[in-house]
Design a protein around this motif. Structure first.
Motif, PDB file in Angstrom:
ATOM      1  N   HIS A   1      33.317 -15.872  49.688  1.00 44.60           N
ATOM      2  CA  HIS A   1      32.458 -14.692  49.827  1.00 44.60           C
ATOM      3  C   HIS A   1      32.729 -13.805  51.038  1.00 44.60           C
ATOM      4  O   HIS A   1      32.476 -12.606  50.975  1.00 44.60           O
ATOM      5  N   LEU A   2      33.198 -14.364  52.128  1.00 45.78           N
ATOM      6  CA  LEU A   2      33.241 -13.580  53.365  1.00 45.78           C
ATOM      7  C   LEU A   2      34.598 -13.528  54.066  1.00 45.78           C
ATOM      8  O   LEU A   2      34.713 -12.876  55.097  1.00 45.78           O
ATOM      9  N   SER A   3      35.597 -14.197  53.556  1.00 46.53           N
ATOM     10  CA  SER A   3      36.876 -14.258  54.270  1.00 46.53           C
ATOM     11  C   SER A   3      37.563 -12.895  54.366  1.00 46.53           C
ATOM     12  O   SER A   3      38.472 -12.734  55.153  1.00 46.53           O
ATOM     13  N   VAL A   4      37.109 -11.911  53.591  1.00 50.42           N
ATOM     14  CA  VAL A   4      37.721 -10.575  53.658  1.00 50.42           C
ATOM     15  C   VAL A   4      37.391  -9.868  54.966  1.00 50.42           C
ATOM     16  O   VAL A   4      38.043  -8.880  55.311  1.00 50.42           O
ATOM     17  N   TYR A   5      36.405 -10.339  55.694  1.00 51.32           N
ATOM     18  CA  TYR A   5      36.004  -9.698  56.933  1.00 51.32           C
ATOM     19  C   TYR A   5      36.708 -10.348  58.089  1.00 51.32           C
ATOM     20  O   TYR A   5      36.690 -10.055  59.182  1.00 51.32           O
TER      21      TYR A   5
ATOM     22  N   MET B   1      30.425 -25.360  52.933  1.00 50.13           N
ATOM     23  CA  MET B   1      30.220 -24.102  53.646  1.00 50.13           C
ATOM     24  C   MET B   1      31.544 -23.361  53.806  1.00 50.13           C
ATOM     25  O   MET B   1      31.615 -22.153  53.579  1.00 50.13           O
ATOM     26  N   GLU B   2      32.600 -24.064  54.169  1.00 54.46           N
ATOM     27  CA  GLU B   2      33.901 -23.422  54.353  1.00 54.46           C
ATOM     28  C   GLU B   2      34.434 -22.854  53.045  1.00 54.46           C
ATOM     29  O   GLU B   2      35.004 -21.764  53.018  1.00 54.46           O
ATOM     30  N   ALA B   3      34.220 -23.575  51.948  1.00 53.16           N
ATOM     31  CA  ALA B   3      34.645 -23.077  50.645  1.00 53.16           C
ATOM     32  C   ALA B   3      33.855 -21.825  50.269  1.00 53.16           C
ATOM     33  O   ALA B   3      34.427 -20.836  49.776  1.00 53.16           O
ATOM     34  N   ALA B   4      32.547 -21.834  50.507  1.00 52.10           N
ATOM     35  CA  ALA B   4      31.721 -20.663  50.203  1.00 52.10           C
ATOM     36  C   ALA B   4      32.103 -19.490  51.098  1.00 52.10           C
ATOM     37  O   ALA B   4      32.137 -18.338  50.647  1.00 52.10           O
ATOM     38  N   TYR B   5      32.418 -19.770  52.345  1.00 47.56           N
ATOM     39  CA  TYR B   5      32.852 -18.710  53.259  1.00 47.56           C
ATOM     40  C   TYR B   5      34.147 -18.070  52.751  1.00 47.56           C
ATOM     41  O   TYR B   5      34.265 -16.847  52.698  1.00 47.56           O
ATOM     42  N   ARG B   6      35.123 -18.893  52.391  1.00 49.81           N
ATOM     43  CA  ARG B   6      36.393 -18.356  51.875  1.00 49.81           C
ATOM     44  C   ARG B   6      36.157 -17.519  50.634  1.00 49.81           C
ATOM     45  O   ARG B   6      36.759 -16.456  50.472  1.00 49.81           O
TER      46      ARG B   6
ATOM     47  N   LEU C   1      36.489 -13.715  62.494  1.00 44.85           N
ATOM     48  CA  LEU C   1      35.163 -14.117  62.036  1.00 44.85           C
ATOM     49  C   LEU C   1      35.244 -15.556  61.529  1.00 44.85           C
ATOM     50  O   LEU C   1      36.210 -15.944  60.877  1.00 44.85           O
ATOM     51  N   HIS C   2      34.251 -16.324  61.847  1.00 41.78           N
ATOM     52  CA  HIS C   2      34.187 -17.700  61.371  1.00 41.78           C
ATOM     53  C   HIS C   2      32.724 -18.080  61.170  1.00 41.78           C
ATOM     54  O   HIS C   2      31.830 -17.341  61.557  1.00 41.78           O
TER      55      HIS C   2
END
Length: 115
Positions: free
Chosen positions: A111-115, A104-109, A6-7
């Motif tokens: 909140h969503l990097s577990v997926y 955006m990449e920091a927020a992704y890591r 996922l990215h």
């Protein structure tokens, strides 16, 4: 079967009443800078010249300043260069884009990097 990781991605566009500027206009201007011609830039991008001309004119109208300095043909042929305002706009847009991508990449890591 392995799954593609996922990215995330982001596309930044600037608006007034209508879209004024985005990655396509930025690429077109950068290609004009490289080719020194709106027609050659349009061809390189597989875009009709009339579409490229319309994109530039709509962006110029939205910003209120010229983006291209064009010369008509003749013995040496015509061409186009970016105005100082267009160069500054491109530089600021690319910096804004890079900063937004980092956020955006920091927020992704976060909140969503577990997926």
């Amino acid at each position: 079967m392995p799954r593609t990781p996922l990215h995330c991605g982001i596309t930044l566009r600037l608006y007034r009443e209508q879209k004024v500027f985005g990655p396509g206009v930025a690429e077109l201007l950068e290609t004009v800078r490289d080719t020194r011609s709106l027609r050659a830039a349009a061809m390189r991008m597989d875009m009709a010249y009339s579409k490229a001309w319309k994109v530039v004119k709509e962006a110029e109208q939205g910003f209120g300043f010229a983006l291209l300095c064009s010369t008509t043909g003749g013995r040496r042929g015509g061409g186009a260069t970016l105005t100082a305002e267009a160069e500054a706009l491109l530089s600021r847009y690319r910096a804004f884009e890079a900063e937004c991508r980092q956020a955006m990449e920091a927020a992704y890591r976060k909140h969503l990097s577990v997926y």
